[in-house]
Design an enzyme around this catalytic site. Structure first.
Site, short mmCIF file in Angstrom:
data_model
loop_
_atom_site.label_atom_id
_atom_site.label_comp_id
_atom_site.label_asym_id
_atom_site.label_seq_id
_atom_site.Cartn_x
_atom_site.Cartn_y
_atom_site.Cartn_z
N ASP A 7 44.83 36.30 36.63
CA ASP A 7 45.05 36.24 38.09
C ASP A 7 43.89 36.95 38.77
OD1 ASP A 7 46.40 35.75 40.56
OD2 ASP A 7 47.09 37.81 40.58
N SER A 8 43.77 36.68 40.08
CA SER A 8 42.75 37.39 40.85
C SER A 8 43.02 38.89 40.88
CB SER A 8 42.73 36.86 42.28
OG SER A 8 44.00 37.11 42.88
N TYR A 39 41.36 35.94 46.30
CA TYR A 39 40.69 34.65 46.18
C TYR A 39 41.05 33.72 47.35
CZ TYR A 39 39.27 35.10 41.19
OH TYR A 39 38.69 35.46 40.00
N GLY A 40 42.22 33.98 47.94
CA GLY A 40 42.80 33.03 48.89
C GLY A 40 42.00 32.80 50.15
N CYS A 70 47.81 32.11 38.83
CA CYS A 70 47.26 32.24 40.17
C CYS A 70 47.29 30.85 40.79
CB CYS A 70 45.82 32.76 40.08
SG CYS A 70 44.98 32.84 41.67
N ASN A 71 48.08 30.70 41.85
CA ASN A 71 48.18 29.38 42.50
C ASN A 71 46.87 28.98 43.13
OD1 ASN A 71 51.29 28.55 42.73
ND2 ASN A 71 51.07 30.76 42.72
N THR A 72 46.15 29.96 43.64
CA THR A 72 44.90 29.67 44.34
C THR A 72 43.89 29.07 43.36
OG1 THR A 72 45.42 31.53 45.77
CG2 THR A 72 43.18 30.68 45.88
N GLU A 162 47.58 44.37 46.94
CA GLU A 162 46.50 44.94 46.11
C GLU A 162 46.25 46.41 46.50
OE1 GLU A 162 44.33 43.58 43.52
OE2 GLU A 162 46.01 42.18 43.39
N CYS A 194 52.52 31.87 45.54
CA CYS A 194 51.45 32.82 45.18
C CYS A 194 52.11 33.84 44.26
CB CYS A 194 50.91 33.51 46.44
SG CYS A 194 49.86 34.95 46.08
N THR A 195 51.47 34.13 43.13
CA THR A 195 52.15 34.99 42.15
C THR A 195 52.24 36.44 42.60
OG1 THR A 195 50.04 35.16 40.96
CG2 THR A 195 51.64 33.53 40.15
N HIS A 196 51.55 36.81 43.67
CA HIS A 196 51.75 38.15 44.23
C HIS A 196 53.09 38.26 44.95
CE1 HIS A 196 47.43 38.71 43.57
NE2 HIS A 196 47.52 39.97 43.97
#
Ligand code: DGL
Length: 270
Positions: A7-8, A39-40, A70-72, A162, A194-196
């Site tokens: 992931d980012s 990344y988004g 990471c979906n992005t 983050e 979004c995995t966040h």
């Protein structure tokens, strides 16, 4: 033997957590590109370059199979990677399809034509890059007809997570849900794309109301990986050590990860 999870930043840990519980015997190498998150807000070429570099690092750690948690990255880079970057013996899987299969009540590998499904009004919460790619709508259109998707680009939420600023993240979630509801007052289902965002799932559910079914990816991706490894056991690579790698500051990232996962996590420099 190891499977890579990329992931980012910290979001893929939601997937890591579910996978480590579902497949406790499979060594996992987690890679967070925290130095370059989010990344988004980047363009597709930039996301592709960063994602491929990170995936190569996971290959070096003995992972032949990498989950883009990471979906992005899945939206902006996965198809291009599958078409022109992957060697024969490596696989990269994204996180969209298991989610869409759950939403459309399909089993893995059901390639029958798109059909009407129970949900008609779906809210999608994702990063600006994921929303503008329209990748979710494209994957959905292969499987379902008559579903109205309203997407909300949730600027700022990944940065707040983050930074470990949960109060700001919650406030942003409420304001993004309000904005979505102005466009679609009564969604039946909401996708945390979004995995966040699973770290903020309670805030999403509270703002949406209890009657909205919230879909988040971690368990769906873990189940689908379990399925995949049963069908392709050789894709568990040669690595034997579990580890957490970051391009960011390992001490800072370890603190945040420990806070989110509620157990000691130690990242090392990638
Ligand atoms: N977890 C990533 C996703 O699923 C976050 C992207 C970002 O860094 O903005 O989209």
């Amino acid at each position: 033997m190891a499977v890579g999870i990329f992931d980012s930043g910290l979001g893929g840990l939601t997937v890591y957590d579910a996978v480590s519980k579902r497949l406790p015997d499979v060594p996992l190498v987690y890679f967070g590109d925290n130095a370059h998150a989010p990344y988004g807000v980047r363009d597709a070429d930039d996301i592709y370059d960063l994602t491929t570099k990170s995936v190569e690092r996971l290959w070096d750690a003995g992972c032949d199979l990498v989950i883009l948690a990471c979906n992005t990255a899945s939206a902006a880079a996965l198809r291009r990677m599958q078409e022109s970057f992957l060697p024969e013996n490596k696989r990269v899987l994204g996180v969209f399809v298991p989610l869409i299969e759950a939403l459309t009540e399909r089993r893995w590998g059901d390639n029958s034509p798109p059909r009407e499904v129970a949900v008609k009004h779906v809210a999608l919460f994702a990063t600006p890059a994921t929303v503008s790619s329209r990748a979710f709508q494209r994957e959905l259109a292969f499987r379902a007809i008559g579903v109205d998707v309203e997407a909300q680009a949730c600027g700022g939420v990944v940065d707040a997570i983050e930074d470990g600023d949960v109060i700001l993240a919650e406030a942003l979630v409420r304001s993004h849900v309000d904005a979505l509801k102005r466009k679609m007052p009564h969604p039946e289902a909401a996708i945390l794309g979004c995995t966040h965002y699973p770290w903020m799932e309670e805030a999403f559910q509270a703002a949406l109301g209890e009657d909205v079914k919230v879909y988040s990816q971690a368990n769906l991706v873990a189940d689908s990986l379990g399925d995949y490894l049963r069908r392709h056991p050789t894709m568990i690579g040669s690595g034997t050590d579990s580890m957490f790698l970051t391009t960011g500051d390992p001490a800072r990232v370890s603190d945040r990860a420990t806070q989110f996962l509620r157990r000691k996590v130690e990242f090392i420099a990638a």
